[in-house]
Design a protein around this motif. Structure first.
Motif: not given
Length: 155
Positions: A65, A68-69, A71-75, A77-78
């Motif tokens: 996660a 992912f953050i 890489q700015e893939a916040y969704f 990561a959540a």
């Protein structure tokens, strides 16, 4: 030569000697989260206690996660934290506790005589056949001669 970085709040051209740039911070975050992911993955396959395996899986999922953050893939990561670390691992722990893995099993009682020998023979045969198929595929492949035609070219 000492590393330098530009201070964004300072007047134009002012440099901070030995400062940390944004790329260095990203590298440190990546290195720490990658170490957490690898350590957790090794814990999943290395620990003998299933509860420790599940906790190592949680560490691995949290490390992913963080990646992912980064890489700015916040969704993603959540979703990684809520669905996998929250729901799936809790389900794993529930099943582990329900099955009751705290009881010791007798491993010396062999229910099928010769089961280990048969498994070794079958495993060896599968390995030998896999190698034979691998080499037979390379040796029996036909070679194409000549040139290839383009789709619009007539014969």
């Amino acid at each position: 030569m000492a590393s330098e970085c530009v201070d964004p709040t300072a007047p134009e051209g002012r440099r901070i000697p030995g400062g940390w740039g944004p790329l260095m911070v990203e590298f440190v975050v990546f290195a720490i989260s990658a170490a957490i992911v690898l350590g957790g993955a090794l814990g999943v396959i290395g620990f003998r206690n299933p509860v420790h395996n599940a906790l190592s899986l949680i560490a691995t999922l949290f490390g992913v996660a963080v990646l992912f953050i980064a890489q700015e893939a916040y969704f993603l990561a959540a979703v990684q934290i809520i669905v996998y670390a929250g729901a799936i691992v809790v389900l794993f722990l529930f099943v582990i506790m329900l099955v009751g893995v705290d009881r010791l099993e007798r491993l010396d009682a062999d229910t099928l005589k010769g089961q280990q020998v048969a498994a070794a023979v079958v495993g060896g045969a599968v390995a030998v056949l896999s190698v034979l198929v691998l080499f037979a595929g390379k040796a029996g492949a036909p070679r194409r001669a000549g040139r290839t035609r383009s789709p619009g070219e007539r014969t």
